[in-house]
Design a protein around this motif. Structure first.
Motif: not given
Length: 186
Positions: A59, A63, A65, A68, A162, A166
């Motif tokens: 996960r 991401d 981001d 992550g 998911a 985040f």
């Protein structure tokens, strides 16, 4: 680099340990060792913790981001710091710990690759096969039905992770869903 840099925390270290703790807590659910018949041994618990950590790492790595990947690494680091401590507490000698942790890392890495490929493909059958091969590797007979139940649980867990923002994960917060059959029985 100054002396104080040695004592500085790594980025996301606290969140990594918190997320790892959430995976461990989820892996302690009796359903895994009762209803599914996963051996309640060091190896069995390593496999269930590893599955939850693999879901978290997947996960985080996927991401968008850029933090992550660093957070995923922090979760991985927390897991293997914990494995090192646990081996020491169980009395493993200092000379053997590095080799044992390396074998655990290699086993975990292989499992992650197999689970991630099946999850990415949405292939419950491939995931069940990988889980059966790893989690019940010492069983005399392959437990197909429990492996399929565990695969459904893992796919449900991956979907739940998911859906988490985040920012929640960045704070070190994650919740894994209860096993589907356990939730139905409650």
């Amino acid at each position: 680099m100054g002396l104080l840099a040695l004592f500085r925390r790594k980025p996301h270290e606290r969140a990594g340990f918190e997320l790892y703790g959430a995976a461990v807590a989820a892996a302690r659910t009796p359903w895994f060792y009762g209803s599914l018949g996963i051996p309640d041994t060091l190896d069995g618990r390593f496999d269930v913790v590893g599955l939850h950590v693999a879901l978290l790492i997947r996960r985080l790595r996927t991401d968008p981001d850029p933090r992550g990947a660093a957070l995923a690494q922090a979760v991985f680091d927390a897991m293997f710091a914990d494995m090192d401590i646990n081996l020491r507490e169980m009395g493993a000698g200092d000379m053997s710990i590095g080799k044992r942790v390396k074998r655990m890392w290699e086993a975990f890495h292989g499992r992650c690759l197999a689970y991630e490929a099946a999850l990415d493909a949405g292939d419950a059958e491939a995931l069940a096969t990988a889980l059966e091969r790893n989690v019940w590797r010492e069983a005399a007979e392959a437990p197909r039905e429990p492996a399929h139940r565990l695969a459904r649980h893992a796919m449900h867990g991956a979907a739940a992770l998911a859906a988490l923002p985040f920012a929640t994960l960045l704070r070190g917060e994650a919740s894994f869903p209860a096993p589907l059959e356990a939730a139905d029985a409650a």
